[in-house]
Design an enzyme around this catalytic site. Structure first.
Site, mmCIF file in Angstrom:
data_model
loop_
_atom_site.group_PDB
_atom_site.id
_atom_site.type_symbol
_atom_site.label_atom_id
_atom_site.label_comp_id
_atom_site.label_asym_id
_atom_site.label_seq_id
_atom_site.Cartn_x
_atom_site.Cartn_y
_atom_site.Cartn_z
ATOM 1 N N SER A 145 0.990 -14.771 -56.818
ATOM 2 C CA SER A 145 -0.457 -14.600 -56.955
ATOM 3 C C SER A 145 -1.199 -15.850 -56.498
ATOM 4 C CB SER A 145 -0.800 -14.330 -58.423
ATOM 5 O OG SER A 145 -2.199 -14.488 -58.633
ATOM 6 N N THR A 154 -5.435 -8.748 -51.551
ATOM 7 C CA THR A 154 -5.885 -7.845 -52.615
ATOM 8 C C THR A 154 -7.337 -7.471 -52.367
ATOM 9 O OG1 THR A 154 -4.346 -8.820 -54.169
ATOM 10 C CG2 THR A 154 -6.209 -7.609 -55.109
ATOM 11 N N LYS A 182 -3.451 -4.670 -50.257
ATOM 12 C CA LYS A 182 -3.091 -4.244 -51.624
ATOM 13 C C LYS A 182 -4.302 -3.642 -52.327
ATOM 14 C CE LYS A 182 -1.150 -6.026 -55.978
ATOM 15 N NZ LYS A 182 -2.207 -6.159 -56.966
HETATM 16 C C1 LIG Z 1 -1.567 -9.784 -66.209
HETATM 17 C C2 LIG Z 1 -1.736 -9.309 -64.811
HETATM 18 C C3 LIG Z 1 -2.200 -10.168 -63.838
HETATM 19 C C4 LIG Z 1 -2.361 -9.728 -62.537
HETATM 20 N N1 LIG Z 1 -2.788 -10.596 -61.592
HETATM 21 C C5 LIG Z 1 -2.896 -10.178 -60.324
HETATM 22 C C6 LIG Z 1 -3.270 -11.072 -59.311
HETATM 23 O O1 LIG Z 1 -3.460 -12.242 -59.561
HETATM 24 N N2 LIG Z 1 -3.407 -10.594 -58.051
HETATM 25 C C7 LIG Z 1 -3.183 -9.281 -57.756
HETATM 26 O O2 LIG Z 1 -3.317 -8.885 -56.611
HETATM 27 N N3 LIG Z 1 -2.800 -8.424 -58.702
HETATM 28 C C8 LIG Z 1 -2.655 -8.843 -59.968
HETATM 29 N N4 LIG Z 1 -2.262 -7.961 -60.908
HETATM 30 C C9 LIG Z 1 -1.937 -6.585 -60.517
HETATM 31 C C10 LIG Z 1 -0.470 -6.444 -60.160
HETATM 32 O O3 LIG Z 1 -0.210 -7.056 -58.916
HETATM 33 C C11 LIG Z 1 -0.022 -4.976 -60.026
HETATM 34 O O4 LIG Z 1 -0.883 -4.316 -59.155
HETATM 35 C C12 LIG Z 1 0.028 -4.218 -61.356
HETATM 36 O O5 LIG Z 1 0.340 -5.054 -62.426
HETATM 37 C C13 LIG Z 1 1.050 -3.112 -61.261
HETATM 38 O O6 LIG Z 1 1.080 -2.334 -62.416
HETATM 39 P P1 LIG Z 1 2.142 -2.535 -63.596
HETATM 40 O O7 LIG Z 1 1.709 -3.711 -64.383
HETATM 41 O O8 LIG Z 1 1.986 -1.250 -64.366
HETATM 42 O O9 LIG Z 1 3.500 -2.695 -62.980
HETATM 43 C C14 LIG Z 1 -2.088 -8.391 -62.215
HETATM 44 C C15 LIG Z 1 -1.624 -7.531 -63.203
HETATM 45 C C16 LIG Z 1 -1.434 -7.970 -64.482
HETATM 46 C C17 LIG Z 1 -0.918 -7.014 -65.507
#
Ligand SMILES: Cc1cc2nc3c(=O)[nH]c(=O)nc-3n(C[C@H](O)[C@H](O)[C@H](O)COP(=O)(O)O)c2cc1C
Ligand SMILES: Cc1cc2nc3c(=O)[nH]c(=O)nc-3n(C[C@H](O)[C@H](O)[C@H](O)COP(=O)(O)O)c2cc1C
Ligand SMILES: Cc1cc2nc3c(=O)[nH]c(=O)nc-3n(C[C@H](O)[C@H](O)[C@H](O)COP(=O)(O)O)c2cc1C
Ligand SMILES: Cc1cc2nc3c(=O)[nH]c(=O)nc-3n(C[C@H](O)[C@H](O)[C@H](O)COP(=O)(O)O)c2cc1C
Lengths: 412, 412, 412, 412
Positions: free
Chosen positions: D113, D173, D279
């Site tokens: 990230s 993203t 994304k």
């Molecule tokens: C705590 C947390 C932080 C996240 N931070 C980012 C991030 O910094 N950048 C990003 O593109 N997606 C971020 N996401 C989204 C994840 O990349 C991903 O799309 C998502 O968690 C997938 O679903 P899942 O948690 O059910 O596996 C984050 C998700 C969570 C739960």
């Protein structure tokens, strides 16, 4: 109130389940009731029956309801039969013998598991002690469920033994190249109590003894390591982790043949005259392959939701299988989630020739040994009888597709 | 807080149900509320109404809403009528007499059960004590529900009796060749209290006395054994097990004719001038047969979910029945799960001529005898009246298919 | 912990609902939250929004999101407006004045109920105390919700009054020829506290005073008797029973005109130049009639589930209404169950011009008077703003049918 | 029993979730587990997998199951990869370094990230300490997730840095022009603990330091005010209210570019040779635009239900995306709700090239740092392996559309 005091006078299979649950050890109970992973398919097997509605017909003379039918030409008193379940002595010390006797009394078909805690010989002998009642229709019928072992010599020996003592068909289970992951068993580190054995493999020559694994520390380690390695965890693990697996899953990895394919069915076909039933078919594609290779029966089964979680409920898979083999000379059976007379009726209406019961037989055993199995079979047969009468069907062949519909939607 | 203190001032049928439940003995309560087996159809009867959505119309003069209609030509004050339910004195000592009087006051139709705890003669006489109110439209109307007995002489005698005292139609119940399996009744070993009787069969000559069974140890045994034998349990059973069955189920096996078929309807047709309503039709196929044999009415019913569990909800079966007899000279009614004014409205919109209430009448009886039944009828009539006004319908014939849709989906 | 201590710092409308519920008297709370009968439609209004899925678009410049729109040509800051709800002083003593001021600050549209506890004159005057902020777009807008009374002179007088003080449209509620049956109100014998009045009818000449009914024992009896009689319960009832009805329902029976029909809309049309919105349309058929008679707006509404239980959710009725008046010069709005920014978005995507909030405004009032209403409006506007940004829409007209789909099914 | 004592020996991802939940601070836990608003999409991501049924094939040699595949030509040991999640040191002090090492051991792909609490340089360096095991197939692979900042110079600097140290793709993203509203974070006034930083922006020149915001009272106020103003709440608000917002949401408003559009993707494309993955795509329309602009990959994602609540579940959006880019040279991946081996299998069967895990990796980290992440990855890989074997698939390319069906309906 002690657990035993919570027992009910059983008037339905649900009561038997309740009684079994307050009777058994947690080790056995979890082994019996579990499905794989999140147990979605386990639940769905029953839910799917509920999604089907009955369309009963009225004003037919139903004073005489006849539930008799045949399985591969053999007359039985009803289409309610006994699925193979391993290690029945876990439920009640009388184990497979009790089941065999109850099957004989009920004049129905029992499939004995390869993994019985009584030998194939002793089981059938127990059943034959029941005198044949020539007045009422139907005959006891024993089939043998075969797991194909890596060791083909052992496999063939087993076939010869069951042929010899009078089993009338081989039911080859094809959905278990590896054991499904049943979380409770993993958590409980499920194993057979030391005084029980995989009885069919207890002769000295056999290399497939599970008892060995369980008796001897070293062998146990080896088998569990094999499983862990297969699971990609690498060789170097401490004992604590190794112990963290069901010994049955380890046993399957070490003994059962995951290369099993249609050519092996052809091989079995070539070495025996017994009719063959393939157990574990869930798709039209595989039903066609089974028919093409010349098996006599197809048992639509998802192993009671214990193998691959998320597969179709069996009653939802049944129609495509039947459609695929329509006009072919193959009988189609079903197991999974059958708990009520109307479930049997629905399976027959969709085209199944008979249904097989897994867990309900084990509940009966746990509840009251042979008497309990008899009760399970007779409660369900009574329910089927009443369902037929109330739906306007006097004999099994009356039960056709018109008596059911998917879902509740008004027809128009 | 005692059970009685938990009573509500009843402003809906649900309140009456609540009050009845805190009032009745468990024996009576279970007999009234149970459905067969897992009670899926019992629940579905109500759920199915909820799956239908209303499409109300606006800006119509609804200052005068008229709920009057006719049943087989006979004017009634509303399409909300009384289904036959057995043994009403279990709910309240005034029993069928109270119901008959409430029906007269409400100017609606009451169907008396064959298995009433008051004779057909006494019931109708009680109703006739209510002076006819010539100012408001509608007249009381009594129909008789007939179970056809193995003993056809007794059956015919019964028909002659009800003809004589003024019942205006025979409602032949065709969904009960055997009694559905209601688990609570089996568990409770349901029976009538000794001081009540199946009143219509209390004359000395009758061979169909249920009281006998219940009074005399021996007769009870015999009937229960007949049931067990029918259920395939064999003759040799101990008393403990024999007692484990509802005496009503035993009674049905010993007395009611399971050979009943369309030719028997023709026979009834041939011996009486009364119009015939067939109660228990759930399919288009049987609706056509009923129309062909010349009955005047079809009551779409699954016996309140008490016979074959898993059958279609009545409101889901209604459309195919109506479609099948469209253009034929047959009135179609419905019972099962009607609890709200909008349920009545939905049934009428789909094409039913009237609906019948089973349990709600018993709740009214248990709550407050005749007054309670009047309350049940008037609460529901008020709800229908308001539903019609809010949907823009001033008279029963305004309520058409356009006012409802299956499911919630947006129309497009 | 006292009820007041259970309050949350509100960051969503749900929090406001929670706070309102721990703040209000049970009499007011039940009056606000109830739906008719079993409250199926009340729940369905919200559930139906959840059944719709969003299809967001990405990579659009959403740095500036503009929620402004127009209602009948009048600019407002967002399509989130205030539905008419009766007797707002039950929630907070500031009542309709507080709502009017919050509406002015939010530059949105408020519909004042006929049954306000503040006069139409005082309400709009309170709103006008808020200085117009010329920098940000939008203007406060007041519409008047009209119940057509049996007394047409009183009705016309009311129209003249609201025309005079600057209400910009008449919203004629057409779904209330009688009041829906809200069981909690019946149970609570709902009435206004003695110090509040139906303010618009407080002048001496008016014959439609509700206060009268509530103040004077005799008048109360008369009105309640009228309701009971209408409900078919007959005239002779004891006081206890008469009291067992909501005084508002009694009021409607005695005052509101249940003969209201399209010709009355034409009559209103003929006596005023104000645009007319018909509130309570749920079908394509009525939408067409409304368009034909020449109204300017249609408010798709089921009165927040308070009138006929079991009707379509408003978001499910919306598509057929829109389709019916496509190409006609009529704006279509929606109310019922709007609780989230995405609900607003979904209604707009399906074609609504704006949405109206009923209960959420009352929660805001109960929580914190004018500030609370402002908070309710701004929380929802922020949510809409964010939803638009995350869906890739910069202005209201960007929100089209492509952004939503019914149900979750994969598109293919 | 202390919270830590409630830990389970983890045998599924659900166990890891449980353990993480009893381990973390409420601030971190809520940040990790929350979805936006009512969290409908969060739940739906998992429910949607359950709505798909598996159709397993039998009698294939599954002794060797091979889960290896490639991502943009790069071999990995399985299609189970690591989604970018911000601030991993909140879960365990080893944070991103632990994840990088576990990814290397598992020979899979990790997306780092932008908002990591470890720099891009340190993270990849940690991963490279793991010696490459040349015997087993697959290689570690690092991709960098890019948020495009208002400050394009800072953005480009970041790209240069990640190119230099060996990240192999940029994952842009596109679903976060503003942060979704996660109510628990708002309630908790979520912020990073003072000793952690947004590490990639810790160099002196950067204007995008989040730490600054959190360290300095004044800067914090400014950012929070910006958010409140954007939300239309006006400038003049007390500290209490300002504090009532997640500092991360404030940060996004102040730093991330909400004008981001397709031309900016083109700009990134023009300044780097790294392949680009977009994304956050959920529709066919955007998939086509992505393909047209020439990106190498599309990650179907709804940000784990954290952005716009109510959007389609990712597995339900996948088919339309795949259909839209069929025949185009774009790989399609999925994240959201993947928790079981059968979820992975279903996504692949519908056409995804690989799946990415968000929360499960964080649970692993919280449970046991690097070992915990390894465990999460290996548990899921074992489940996939077993699911493939039981479905009759030996390699990833065997997993096709025929192995799944939407819903449970019988096929006919
Ligand atoms: C705590 C947390 C932080 C996240 N931070 C980012 C991030 O910094 N950048 C990003 O593109 N997606 C971020 N996401 C989204 C994840 O990349 C991903 O799309 C998502 O968690 C997938 O679903 P899942 O948690 O059910 O596996 C984050 C998700 C969570 C739960
Ligand atoms: C405890 C238990 C043991 C089983 N053992 C075997 C077995 O050894 N061989 C086999 O082919 N199937 C076995 N099965 C599967 C059953 O034959 C049958 O497919 C399944 O139980 C039917 O579902 P039901 O339990 O819902 O009736 C077993 C099932 C259970 C519950
Ligand atoms: C306690 C009880 C007794 C009943 N007895 C009879 C009966 O004697 N004859 C008959 O035809 N139906 C009988 N029924 C069925 C009713 O006539 C009717 O079909 C059913 O109750 C309608 O459903 P409802 O109870 O949901 O309104 C009985 C139902 C109940 C609940
Ligand atoms: C307490 C209450 C009072 C209401 N009073 C009126 C009214 O006086 N006139 C009217 O047209 N609608 C009235 N309504 C209906 C609202 O205008 C609106 O249709 C409904 O509340 C919208 O649903 P919602 O509450 O879910 O937002 C009232 C609703 C409530 C909840």
């Amino acid at each position: 109130m002690s657990r035993k005091d919570q027992q009910l006078v059983p008037i339905s299979l649900t009561d038997l389940e309740h009684n079994a649950h307050v009777t058994m050890s947690i080790n056995a109970l979890d082994y019996y009731r579990s499905g794989a992973n999140e147990m979605q398919t386990l639940r769905d097997n029953q839910d799917a029956f509920s999604r089907i509605r009955l369309r009963p017909r009225i004003l037919r003379d139903v004073s005489k309801v006849d539930t008799t039918t045949t399985l591969l030409g053999h007359p039985v008193s009803s289409p309610i039969c006994i699925a193979p379940t391993a290690m029945q002595r876990l439920a009640n010390d009388a184990g497979e013998k009790a089941t065999a006797r109850a099957a004989a009394k009920a004049k129905t078909c029992m499939i004995l598991s390869s993994w019985s805690t009584t030998t194939a010989e002793d089981t059938i002998a127990a059943g034959r002690e029941i005198p044949v009642d020539t007045e009422t229709p139907g005959l006891p019928l024993y089939w043998f469920q075969l797991y194909v072992y890596k060791d083909r010599v052992a496999t063939e020996q087993l076939i010869r033994r069951v042929e010899k003592v009078g089993y009338k068909a081989l039911v080859i289970t094809v959905d278990t190249p590896f054991l499904g992951r049943r979380l409770a068993d993993v958590r409980n580190v499920f194993k057979l109590p030391p005084h029980m054995t995989m009885a069919n493999f207890e002769n000295k020559d056999s290399k497939v003894t599970m008892a060995t694994i369980l008796d001897q520390e070293e062998a146990a380690m080896e088998a569990a390591e094999a499983l862990l390695e297969k699971n990609g965890a690498g060789k170097k693990k401490e004992t604590r982790v190794i112990r963290q697996e069901s010994s049955l899953a380890a046993y399957v990895v070490s003994q059962i043949d995951p290369t099993l394919s249609w050519k092996d069915i052809a091989w079995v076909r070539s070495i025996t005259k017994l009719p063959i039933v393939v157990k574990g078919v869930l798709t039209a594609e595989d039903a066609i392959m089974a028919a093409n290779i010349g098996v006599e029966g197809i048992l639509v089964s998802n192993h009671g939701g214990r193998q691959l979680d998320g597969v179709l409920a069996t009653i939802d898979a049944l129609p495509e299988v039947l459609e695929a083999v329509r006009g072919r000379n193959v009988e189609v059976y079903l197991d999974g989630g059958v708990r009520k007379g109307t479930d049997v009726f629905k399976a027959l209406a969709l085209g199944a020739k008979a249904v097989f019961l897994g867990r309900p037989i084990l509940w009966g055993l746990a509840h009251d040994g042979e008497e309990g199995v008899s009760l399970a079979l007779s409660l369900l047969k009574q329910e089927l009888d009443l369902a037929m009468a109330l739906a306007g069907c006097c004999k099994i062949s009356d039960i056709t597709r018109d008596y059911v519909q998917y879902g509740h939607a008004a027809r128009l």
